[in-house]
Motif scaffolding. Sequence first.
Motif, PDB file in Angstrom:
ATOM      1  N   LEU A   1      -0.710  -9.729  -5.145  1.00 26.64           N
ATOM      2  CA  LEU A   1      -1.937  -9.786  -4.372  1.00 26.64           C
ATOM      3  C   LEU A   1      -2.116 -11.186  -3.816  1.00 26.64           C
ATOM      4  N   THR A   2      -2.493 -11.284  -2.543  1.00 28.66           N
ATOM      5  CA  THR A   2      -2.637 -12.584  -1.912  1.00 28.66           C
ATOM      6  C   THR A   2      -4.032 -12.746  -1.323  1.00 28.66           C
ATOM      7  N   THR A   3      -4.475 -13.993  -1.262  1.00 28.68           N
ATOM      8  CA  THR A   3      -5.767 -14.345  -0.697  1.00 28.68           C
ATOM      9  C   THR A   3      -5.557 -14.920   0.698  1.00 28.68           C
ATOM     10  N   PRO A   4      -6.293 -14.449   1.697  1.00 27.35           N
ATOM     11  CA  PRO A   4      -6.156 -15.027   3.039  1.00 27.35           C
ATOM     12  C   PRO A   4      -6.437 -16.527   3.017  1.00 27.35           C
ATOM     13  N   SER A   5      -5.676 -17.275   3.776  1.00 21.87           N
ATOM     14  CA  SER A   5      -5.851 -18.727   3.805  1.00 21.87           C
ATOM     15  C   SER A   5      -7.014 -19.143   4.696  1.00 21.87           C
ATOM     16  N   VAL A   6      -7.393 -18.283   5.618  1.00 14.03           N
ATOM     17  CA  VAL A   6      -8.495 -18.585   6.531  1.00 14.03           C
ATOM     18  C   VAL A   6      -9.404 -17.364   6.623  1.00 14.03           C
ATOM     19  N   PRO A   7     -10.668 -17.544   7.024  1.00 17.19           N
ATOM     20  CA  PRO A   7     -11.561 -16.392   7.198  1.00 17.19           C
ATOM     21  C   PRO A   7     -11.060 -15.461   8.300  1.00 17.19           C
ATOM     22  N   VAL A   8     -11.485 -14.216   8.233  1.00 21.18           N
ATOM     23  CA  VAL A   8     -11.128 -13.229   9.254  1.00 21.18           C
ATOM     24  C   VAL A   8     -12.413 -12.672   9.869  1.00 21.18           C
ATOM     25  N   SER A   9     -12.290 -12.226  11.105  1.00 23.71           N
ATOM     26  CA  SER A   9     -13.428 -11.619  11.800  1.00 23.71           C
ATOM     27  C   SER A   9     -13.366 -10.118  11.617  1.00 23.71           C
ATOM     28  N   ALA A  10     -14.379  -9.551  10.945  1.00 21.19           N
ATOM     29  CA  ALA A  10     -14.386  -8.119  10.632  1.00 21.19           C
ATOM     30  C   ALA A  10     -15.655  -7.461  11.172  1.00 21.19           C
ATOM     31  N   ARG A  11     -15.491  -6.253  11.686  1.00 19.74           N
ATOM     32  CA  ARG A  11     -16.644  -5.501  12.181  1.00 19.74           C
ATOM     33  C   ARG A  11     -17.374  -4.826  11.025  1.00 19.74           C
TER      34      ARG A  11
ATOM     35  N   PRO B   1       8.170   5.881  -3.367  1.00 19.03           N
ATOM     36  CA  PRO B   1       9.224   6.692  -2.746  1.00 19.03           C
ATOM     37  C   PRO B   1       9.085   6.825  -1.234  1.00 19.03           C
ATOM     38  N   PHE B   2       7.890   6.555  -0.697  1.00 23.78           N
ATOM     39  CA  PHE B   2       7.659   6.693   0.736  1.00 23.78           C
ATOM     40  C   PHE B   2       7.464   5.329   1.413  1.00 23.78           C
ATOM     41  N   ASP B   3       7.882   4.273   0.714  1.00 28.40           N
ATOM     42  CA  ASP B   3       7.772   2.909   1.223  1.00 28.40           C
ATOM     43  C   ASP B   3       6.317   2.565   1.562  1.00 28.40           C
ATOM     44  N   LEU B   4       5.397   2.998   0.709  1.00 29.61           N
ATOM     45  CA  LEU B   4       3.978   2.742   0.932  1.00 29.61           C
ATOM     46  C   LEU B   4       3.361   1.868  -0.157  1.00 29.61           C
ATOM     47  N   TYR B   5       4.189   1.442  -1.107  1.00 31.76           N
ATOM     48  CA  TYR B   5       3.666   0.599  -2.183  1.00 31.76           C
ATOM     49  C   TYR B   5       3.946  -0.861  -1.853  1.00 31.76           C
ATOM     50  N   HIS B   6       2.933  -1.539  -1.344  1.00 32.21           N
ATOM     51  CA  HIS B   6       3.060  -2.961  -1.018  1.00 32.21           C
ATOM     52  C   HIS B   6       1.753  -3.634  -1.403  1.00 32.21           C
ATOM     53  N   GLU B   7       1.809  -4.493  -2.407  1.00 30.76           N
ATOM     54  CA  GLU B   7       0.588  -5.151  -2.857  1.00 30.76           C
ATOM     55  C   GLU B   7       0.038  -6.105  -1.801  1.00 30.76           C
ATOM     56  N   ASN B   8       0.922  -6.789  -1.109  1.00 31.42           N
ATOM     57  CA  ASN B   8       0.499  -7.721  -0.071  1.00 31.42           C
ATOM     58  C   ASN B   8       0.419  -6.974   1.260  1.00 31.42           C
ATOM     59  N   SER B   9      -0.627  -6.167   1.419  1.00 32.29           N
ATOM     60  CA  SER B   9      -0.751  -5.332   2.616  1.00 32.29           C
ATOM     61  C   SER B   9      -2.207  -4.964   2.860  1.00 32.29           C
ATOM     62  N   VAL B  10      -2.488  -4.481   4.063  1.00 31.01           N
ATOM     63  CA  VAL B  10      -3.806  -3.958   4.414  1.00 31.01           C
ATOM     64  C   VAL B  10      -3.623  -2.628   5.130  1.00 31.01           C
ATOM     65  N   MET B  11      -4.651  -1.799   5.102  1.00 29.76           N
ATOM     66  CA  MET B  11      -4.627  -0.512   5.797  1.00 29.76           C
ATOM     67  C   MET B  11      -5.117  -0.682   7.228  1.00 29.76           C
TER      68      MET B  11
ATOM     69  N   ARG C   1      -6.512  -5.234  15.586  1.00 30.96           N
ATOM     70  CA  ARG C   1      -7.357  -6.191  14.892  1.00 30.96           C
ATOM     71  C   ARG C   1      -6.783  -6.533  13.514  1.00 30.96           C
ATOM     72  N   ALA C   2      -6.211  -5.544  12.852  1.00 31.13           N
ATOM     73  CA  ALA C   2      -5.565  -5.816  11.563  1.00 31.13           C
ATOM     74  C   ALA C   2      -4.391  -6.774  11.745  1.00 31.13           C
ATOM     75  N   GLN C   3      -3.622  -6.580  12.815  1.00 31.21           N
ATOM     76  CA  GLN C   3      -2.519  -7.489  13.103  1.00 31.21           C
ATOM     77  C   GLN C   3      -3.021  -8.917  13.296  1.00 31.21           C
ATOM     78  N   ALA C   4      -4.108  -9.058  14.046  1.00 27.65           N
ATOM     79  CA  ALA C   4      -4.663 -10.390  14.293  1.00 27.65           C
ATOM     80  C   ALA C   4      -5.163 -11.027  12.998  1.00 27.65           C
ATOM     81  N   ALA C   5      -5.722 -10.205  12.104  1.00 27.63           N
ATOM     82  CA  ALA C   5      -6.282 -10.727  10.853  1.00 27.63           C
ATOM     83  C   ALA C   5      -5.202 -11.271   9.927  1.00 27.63           C
ATOM     84  N   VAL C   6      -4.048 -10.601   9.885  1.00 27.27           N
ATOM     85  CA  VAL C   6      -3.002 -10.995   8.927  1.00 27.27           C
ATOM     86  C   VAL C   6      -1.896 -11.813   9.576  1.00 27.27           C
ATOM     87  N   GLU C   7      -2.085 -12.182  10.837  1.00 25.80           N
ATOM     88  CA  GLU C   7      -1.060 -12.925  11.558  1.00 25.80           C
ATOM     89  C   GLU C   7      -0.669 -14.192  10.808  1.00 25.80           C
ATOM     90  N   LYS C   8       0.614 -14.427  10.709  1.00 21.46           N
ATOM     91  CA  LYS C   8       1.202 -15.616  10.075  1.00 21.46           C
ATOM     92  C   LYS C   8       0.960 -15.682   8.561  1.00 21.46           C
TER      93      LYS C   8
END
Length: 352
Positions: free
Chosen positions: A39-49, A205-215, A226-233
């Motif tokens: 599990l990872t913590t974002p390094s910077v704030p994200v803009s969420a609706r 088994p379906f390559d869906l188990y990733h702790e460092n991920s978002v839906m 928007r999810a791409q922009a949030a987790v970029e880099k």
Amino acid sequence: QVDILAKSIHQKQHTFFQCLCAGSFGAMGCFSSTEREHLTTPSVPVSARVWRLPALEGKTSKNEGFPEAGEIEDFIARTKDVGLALSGGGIRASSESLGILQALHAHGFLDKVRYISSNSGSSWLNAAISFLPDHVPLDIFLGGAPLGPANLTLSALDEQQEGSFLKAASNAHPTKMIKEDLFGFRSQKHLKAWNNAVMYAYLKPFDLYHENSVMSTPIGTEGHRRAQAAVEKTGTRITAMRKNAAFPIIHAARANRGDDPGGMWYPLEFTPLYCGTPMLDGEAEGGAIGGGMIESFGFNSPAPNLPDGRTAVNDGEEVMVKPNYWLPLAMAAGSSSGAPYVRLKAHTTVGQ
């Protein structure tokens, strides 16, 4: 048929994890020692609706219905006013729900379903089918037509095709991982033991188990962008909802500590687009709870600092938040099936 299938699968699994997690909340509270990801913590704030629910406090939301209606192309047009409510109950619930989805798919009705709501064991299935990667055909995942009672045997389960949910269920061994989590070395933060063990078995088994991920909503939608922009880099994966799938709602419960010995319980919903507690309790101990949803990648965040001294978020407003940890699909589905053990205070009634 459900019982026969569930028992066949159950014989291939260890049962120790049921006793362990039913008897001790601590087993669900341990952090896993699974390597590779954590599990990872974002390094910077994200803009969420943020969306407040329709008719909240007597006011009408500017959204006509729910946000996904305008987020996913042809979502309303291609589906009917049909939703499935899949109940909990561990592997038996998953088996029963799988049979329902098999039958609907065989008759050409599954792609007309608008929503699939699930709890506990059925959330293992809902999570997998709703976010199924393109490289896993839906026909294979569902295992073809129902086998029928006469063919529900251990040998038949051993012959299930790779990529099917039945194959994943028959090979699931969550007990082994739970024991490793409890007694292994934990150098980093991971999903808690129950979520880790069960969802590794049913999502990996379906390559869906990733702790460092978002839906996110399907690729090509605003929610996915928007999810791409949030987790970029950040190196964080995006687990996108399957195109043309029914919109999944994965249910869990949250408990707030208070004077009530059993705690105060509230519904908690996880979806590809938003998460939160839909009902509003303005009288909750310690402050109001619920009444809206936040974009999934913004969930698990402290309250934002609002301008003008406001304490309430406006409907459709974007807020800057910094999640404590990203919310992966495994945490959502695992939390749905993690029934807590509550120790109630003893009460004695005299003369009644």
